[in-house]
Design an enzyme around this catalytic site. Structure first.
Site, PDB file in Angstrom:
ATOM      1  CD  GLU A   1      64.288   7.303  13.939  1.00  0.00           C
ATOM      2  OE1 GLU A   1      65.336   6.684  14.208  1.00  0.00           O
ATOM      3  OE2 GLU A   1      63.439   7.602  14.799  1.00  0.00           O
TER       4      GLU A   1
ATOM      5  CG  ASP B   1      59.638  10.071  12.836  1.00  0.00           C
ATOM      6  OD1 ASP B   1      58.906   9.085  12.584  1.00  0.00           O
ATOM      7  OD2 ASP B   1      60.592  10.011  13.633  1.00  0.00           O
TER       8      ASP B   1
END
Length: 423
Positions: free
Chosen positions: A129, A186
């Site tokens: 991330e 993500d």
């Protein structure tokens, strides 16, 4: 505005609860099927404060790395102004930050010479991330040399799985530094999006190729396009499906990076990204839990949506990004923003509450000023409220996560709502 003090006893207790409610307990709570099918629990917890130790701001990023970074794929060069913005894929990211001093400060504090993004409140680890966020901000700053460094370190140290996805966590004090080979979806989305933006900005074919490989891979392995609810985005390849959990599949709404889904058709047009945007909005509207009508971090999508088993039912560090991504993409209806505006529109606007959705009461507060850029962006997107003057620049005495969110909120505002940040 305050720098982050040492956390209180209440905060420390909450941190312990959050750690204990990690993947091991959650998967155990899921029942025997989960235990049999997932001998190594999933751990894509890239958002820094969820595992943060109770400490204040740390020194600038250390410059010693364990793995040699491969050479850059291309020499840095200016963006190509002749490259047109595609009207059907959202605005381009390059050169939208508009604050060179803020980027220099961020780069000096959180980006090592090798290109590792350092999570200063989380044991100085790095995660997919953070690498994705760093790459996005570098494109927004028009800094190709920094983008190359960050991407180079990411390739060398996180792309160590047998597929095209990234291992989610790298710890400088562990050997091996990557102890868990699971991905965090993500993180993969952010890296693929950043590579797409870099390819559009600088015309480098290797960026486009890498973006496509990652996007196709997580599309194939983590998006359930045929789920009865609509397309479901699994938080990782392992640990969250209906096969692995009694309450599965599990979703995390902060993994729906809506602006990325508007741009990824550039590199992977075979996927129906628009349907993923629609399902994310539908899930959000079905995840109004408790008196505050807020989503929890982890949600069971087995039948009717509900807080997932084995996790505290909190609106917390991950979920505060939901309105950031809504606003950045310019999607949603006014009522989609309403619970966040109500939560953040009270008297205490200098800190953000972590809320127990069962009773709507705060259990902890996020006091670093960068967090409050998200309420500012939410108000801007919902009704055109200008950013408060102190939030139009980034303070340099904060940790990685609030500083990153602050920069992302400013980039989103300058891309979508420039009138909110005009001097």
């Amino acid at each position: 505005m305050r720098s982050a003090p040492a956390r209180s006893r209440t905060s420390a207790r909450l941190g312990a609860v959050l750690r204990l409610a990690g993947w091991t307990i959650a998967l155990a709570a899921a029942g025997p099927a989960s235990a049999q099918q997932t001998p190594q629990p999933a751990s894509p917890q890239p958002t820094s404060p969820q595992q943060a130790s109770p400490q204040s701001a740390q020194p600038a990023a250390q410059q010693t790395e364990a793995t040699t970074v491969p050479p850059a794929t291309a020499l840095p060069s200016p963006p190509r102004p002749e490259t047109p913005t595609r009207s059907d894929s959202g605005p381009a990211l390059v050169n939208t930050l508009g604050d060179e001093a803020a980027w220099r400060a961020y780069r000096a504090r959180f980006v090592t010479e090798q290109g590792r993004i350092v999570d200063t409140a989380n044991g100085m680890i790095s995660h997919s991330e953070g690498q994705g966020y760093g790459m996005l901000i570098a494109v927004a700053a028009g800094d190709r040399a920094a983008f190359e460094r960050i991407w180079g370190w990411t390739r060398a140290n996180l792309m160590v799985r047998s597929d095209e996805l990234l291992a989610w966590r790298w710890a400088p004090d562990h050997r091996p530094a990557v102890a868990d080979m699971n991905n965090a979806t993500d993180g993969d989305i952010l890296v693929a999006w950043a590579l797409t933006e870099a390819a559009e900005a600088w015309g480098e074919p290797s960026y486009r190729t890498a973006a496509r490989r990652i996007a196709v891979e997580f599309g194939r392995k983590t998006i359930l396009f045929k789920d009865p609810h609509g397309p479901v985005l699994l938080p990782a390849v392992s640990g969250f499906s209906a096969r692995e959990r009694a309450d599965g599949p599990l979703i995390n709404l902060s993994y729906w990076v809506f602006p990325a889904f508007q741009r990824l058709p550039i590199v992977a047009p075979e996927y129906d990204w628009a349907s993923l945007i629609r399902s994310g909005l539908d899930f959000l509207r079905q995840s109004r839990f408790g008196p505050s009508s807020l989503p929890t971090e982890w949600i069971s999508a087995k039948e009717a949506l509900r807080p997932a088993d084995g996790f505290p039912p909190l609106f917390s560090y991950n979920a505060i990004r939901v309105p950031l991504y809504l606003a950045w993409a310019g999607v949603g209806r006014p009522e989609d923003y309403a619970p966040f505006k109500a939560l953040w529109g009270g008297i205490d606007r200098e800190r953000l509450p972590i809320v127990d959705t069962r009773d709507g009461q705060p259990v902890e507060w996020l006091s670093e000023v960068g967090y409050t850029a998200i309420p500012a962006l939410t108000a801007c997107a919902a009704d055109g409220t200008p950013f408060p003057e102190p939030l139009r620049t980034v303070q340099d005495n904060q940790n990685y996560y609030p500083t990153t969110l602050h920069l992302l909120a400013l980039i989103a505002a300058r891309m979508r709502y420039p009138s909110c940040v005009k001097s």
